[in-house]
Design a protein around this motif. Structure first.
Motif: not given
Length: 372
Positions: A99, A101, A108, A123, A127, A159, A161-162, A176, A282-283
């Motif tokens: 992931f 970010a 985060n 977040m 996860i 993936g 995020f945020t 998601c 979301t993610i």
């Protein structure tokens, strides 16, 4: 003796006074000298090229991002399955998820501990809990936002995020369900009596914003409706520092992120003047990610929500869950109420704003460069 360019050295066995027969000097053949010259030239060129290559490799290695371990919950140790990505774009193993970010407190952010630095916030914790339920490892990498998006686009990461759900991103992202409630609004100096209610309140203002970003896209569309000057900064901190010094009149920002920045920078003369629109975070997963892994991750999120773990995690940070109570309720966080591009839960309008203002002032946008 010298005659006409001929050498006349004496021979050792000749009598003094007699001249030896003139002998023309012996010249080396060009084909014998040329290889030596070329060898020396090529040796020097190759040594310089090799030195340049080594310098470039060293500089590239220094720019590589380090993977950040997930923040453990209070009273818990770091789970064994969380792994670190050793090199740029590397995958930890066949069963792990990567992931990416950006620095975006309080959702985060980088946190220093006794053992080093790690990525913290609700977040990463959510996860981490979902990955533990799946029985797989998870790796977090903190990157500039544009680069984080690029790594998800090309499949180097699973993936991101945020992130807010906008239609333009659906071509390369699978979203998601919405996880956390967020709002965007205006910050001003303490002596400014502004209580933001409608866009007309910002007429004539010079407003700072981080960009390029989705936040800047929202403000730019607002500026086409109301005369104001948009001051774009390359990071989130710059706008708040300018506002604190009186160089701009306001800052447009995510409320929670703005309050976190003000606290981190220890700014005491700024306040939140009111909200303009709401957007759930979301993610999202890359379209290159394995569909079965995405489905298992979303199933883990549903379990966390049903058991209350999701809500408790967000509450520790003063945040509110936006996870749908039913499959048909705000499913996938898609826009509602005819607002293009921005998901705005209609329940928020009925409840009224958190910091003053009235309903109906949210504008839909069609982002040109969505980055947050």
């Amino acid at each position: 003796m010298q005659r006409h360019g001929w050498s006349t050295a004496r021979a050792g066995n000749e009598a003094p006074g007699r001249d030896r027969i003139p002998v023309r000097p012996v010249a080396r053949a060009p084909w014998r000298v040329l290889p030596r010259v070329l060898s020396r030239v090529l040796s020097r060129v190759l040594s310089r090229v090799l030195a340049c290559l080594l310098a470039c490799v060293a500089a590239w290695v220094l720019t590589l991002p380090q993977a950040m371990p997930v923040a453990a919950q209070p009273g818990q140790s770091q789970p064994d399955q969380i792994q670190l990505a050793p090199v740029r774009g590397a995958r930890p193993d066949a069963t792990g998820l990567v992931f990416v970010a950006q620095q975006y407190p309080p959702f985060n952010y980088m946190e220093r501990t006794d053992t080093g630095e790690q990525l913290a916030g609700p977040m990463p914790e959510i996860i981490s809990m979902a990955c533990r339920r799946m029985g797989v490892g998870c790796t977090f990498r903190l990157l500039p936002w544009a680069r984080a998006q690029q790594e998800v686009r090309n499949g180097a990461a699973d993936g991101i995020f945020t992130i807010g759900h906008v239609p333009e991103r659906e071509t390369w992202l699978h979203f998601c369900p919405p996880l956390v409630r967020a709002e965007y609004g205006f910050f001003v100096r303490m002596e400014n009596p502004l209580r933001y209610v409608t866009p007309r309140d910002m007429a004539g203002y010079r407003v700072g914003v981080y960009g390029p970003s989705l936040t800047a896209d929202i403000l730019n569309q607002l500026a086409r409706q109301v005369p104001m000057t948009v001051d774009v900064a390359p990071d989130n901190d710059s706008g708040f520092l300018k506002l604190a010094q009186g160089r701009i009149d306001a800052v447009f920002s995510n409320r929670e992120n703005g309050l976190a920045i003000i606290a981190q920078l220890r700014i005491a003369n700024l306040r939140y003047a009111g909200w303009h629109n709401r957007l759930d975070y979301t993610i999202a997963f890359s379209r290159h990610a394995a569909p079965e892994a995405v489905a298992a991750f979303e199933a883990a999120l549903r379990d966390l929500h049903r058991e209350g773990e999701l809500q408790r995690c967000l509450a520790r940070y003063g945040l509110q869950s936006a996870y749908p109570e039913a499959d048909g309720d705000r499913k996938r966080g898609r826009p509602q109420g005819g607002l293009p591009g921005i998901f705005v839960p209609m329940a928020d309008f009925a409840a009224g704003p958190a910091s003053g203002g009235d309903a109906g002032r949210t504008v839909g946008i069609t982002p040109g460069t969505p980055t947050d």
